[in-house]
Scaffold this active site. Sequence first.
Site, PDB file in Angstrom:
ATOM      1  N   GLU A 132      24.177   8.938   5.399  1.00 23.00           N
ATOM      2  CA  GLU A 132      23.070   8.552   4.536  1.00 23.00           C
ATOM      3  C   GLU A 132      23.530   8.159   3.127  1.00 23.00           C
ATOM      4  O   GLU A 132      24.523   8.670   2.616  1.00 23.00           O
ATOM      5  CB  GLU A 132      22.060   9.696   4.414  1.00 23.00           C
ATOM      6  CG  GLU A 132      21.444  10.129   5.734  1.00 23.00           C
ATOM      7  CD  GLU A 132      22.251  11.193   6.461  1.00 23.00           C
ATOM      8  OE1 GLU A 132      21.712  11.764   7.419  1.00 23.00           O
ATOM      9  OE2 GLU A 132      23.411  11.457   6.067  1.00 23.00           O
ATOM     10  N   THR A 154      17.981  15.767   7.750  1.00 22.69           N
ATOM     11  CA  THR A 154      19.213  16.322   8.276  1.00 22.69           C
ATOM     12  C   THR A 154      20.370  15.466   7.783  1.00 22.69           C
ATOM     13  O   THR A 154      20.370  14.242   7.964  1.00 22.69           O
ATOM     14  CB  THR A 154      19.216  16.336   9.821  1.00 22.69           C
ATOM     15  OG1 THR A 154      18.150  17.181  10.279  1.00 22.69           O
ATOM     16  CG2 THR A 154      20.532  16.858  10.364  1.00 22.69           C
ATOM     17  N   HIS A 195       0.813  -1.219   0.000  1.00 24.37           N
ATOM     18  CA  HIS A 195       0.000   0.000   0.000  1.00 24.37           C
ATOM     19  C   HIS A 195       0.842   1.262   0.000  1.00 24.37           C
ATOM     20  O   HIS A 195       0.351   2.343  -0.280  1.00 24.37           O
ATOM     21  CB  HIS A 195      -0.992  -0.006   1.169  1.00 24.37           C
ATOM     22  CG  HIS A 195      -0.400   0.309   2.511  1.00 24.37           C
ATOM     23  ND1 HIS A 195      -0.079  -0.665   3.430  1.00 24.37           N
ATOM     24  CD2 HIS A 195      -0.086   1.482   3.094  1.00 24.37           C
ATOM     25  CE1 HIS A 195       0.404  -0.092   4.522  1.00 24.37           C
ATOM     26  NE2 HIS A 195       0.415   1.212   4.343  1.00 24.37           N
ATOM     27  N   GLY A 244       5.243  -0.274   6.142  1.00 19.75           N
ATOM     28  CA  GLY A 244       6.320  -0.832   5.333  1.00 19.75           C
ATOM     29  C   GLY A 244       7.579  -1.129   6.102  1.00 19.75           C
ATOM     30  O   GLY A 244       8.438  -1.877   5.630  1.00 19.75           O
ATOM     31  N   GLU A 256      19.761   6.415   7.528  1.00 23.04           N
ATOM     32  CA  GLU A 256      19.075   7.609   8.038  1.00 23.04           C
ATOM     33  C   GLU A 256      18.785   7.485   9.532  1.00 23.04           C
ATOM     34  O   GLU A 256      18.514   6.401  10.022  1.00 23.04           O
ATOM     35  CB  GLU A 256      17.748   7.794   7.284  1.00 23.04           C
ATOM     36  CG  GLU A 256      16.966   9.047   7.618  1.00 23.04           C
ATOM     37  CD  GLU A 256      17.633  10.315   7.128  1.00 23.04           C
ATOM     38  OE1 GLU A 256      18.641  10.717   7.758  1.00 23.04           O
ATOM     39  OE2 GLU A 256      17.167  10.881   6.127  1.00 23.04           O
ATOM     40  N   GLU A 267      23.581  13.853   8.147  1.00 29.98           N
ATOM     41  CA  GLU A 267      24.500  13.498   9.216  1.00 29.98           C
ATOM     42  C   GLU A 267      25.758  12.798   8.686  1.00 29.98           C
ATOM     43  O   GLU A 267      26.590  12.334   9.457  1.00 29.98           O
ATOM     44  CB  GLU A 267      23.782  12.610  10.245  1.00 29.98           C
ATOM     45  CG  GLU A 267      22.642  13.356  10.937  1.00 29.98           C
ATOM     46  CD  GLU A 267      21.699  12.448  11.706  1.00 29.98           C
ATOM     47  OE1 GLU A 267      21.491  12.690  12.909  1.00 29.98           O
ATOM     48  OE2 GLU A 267      21.152  11.500  11.112  1.00 29.98           O
TER      49      GLU A 267
END
Length: 268
Positions: free
Chosen positions: A100, A95, A76, A219, A90, A97
């Site tokens: 990521e 932001t 969905h 999810g 993340e 850091e």
Amino acid sequence: MLRYILLTVLASLVLAERPEPRYMEDAAEGRVVGGSVAAANSWPWQISLQYRSGSSYYHTCGGSLVKRGWVMTAAHCVDSSRTWRVVLGEHTLYTNEGREQTIAVSQVYIHPGWNSNNVAAGYDIALVRLASEATLNSYVQLAALPSSGEVLPHNNPCYITGWGRTSTGGSLSSQLKQAYLPVVGHSTCSSSGWWGSTVKNTMVCAGGGSDSGCNGDSGGPLNCQVSGRYVVHGVTSFVSSLGCNTLQKPTVFTRVSAYLSWMEGIMG
């Protein structure tokens, strides 16, 4: 018929009077209810699934990195035509850091059994192919998956993780949260007074008390302790429309062990 909320953050939501299942993304604003902020990158397979609107991207769902080029999420979350990207490593949304990895999505594979008009039928699972492979390091790791058909016992310790609402009707968490949600056995969860026949044996229930998933967590993984390690046994799917942490309406997850053969057929 019970009403439910699918836990993503795209559309507006209206709370219903009866406890029907609800997609957890149906919120105009979009964390785990209760729980605490997770240690940074302590769940290194957790990803943020984001969609483009105008010139910006916005978090809508979680997911799990299952291969270097593949992410598992809820059907969905991705059953609309949008431009998607995945952010790995993340912790604090939006932001930088320095940990990521932001990777475009090249293709989405939704389970053929999924029907957005019949959430209680199950099949709320999808695979997202990344445009390039993730680099594995101390911040980005692959999720461990269960063996085919494995079903966890009642009260098996698990944690939900996500950036979803901190309370029903609340706002998104900027930092990844975690909450302890022990498994509720299928015989209990499918009994009268709990979810009843809405919950199928291809689903996992967890929680049912003060802590729960909420809008924005869809999810994402249900991380369960099995033989001394964390294994992703569930994909966050829905909660009760009466509120994210309604008593005896545990957060409901797609049971990963029921879909491994389908996943292997897609990913090769």
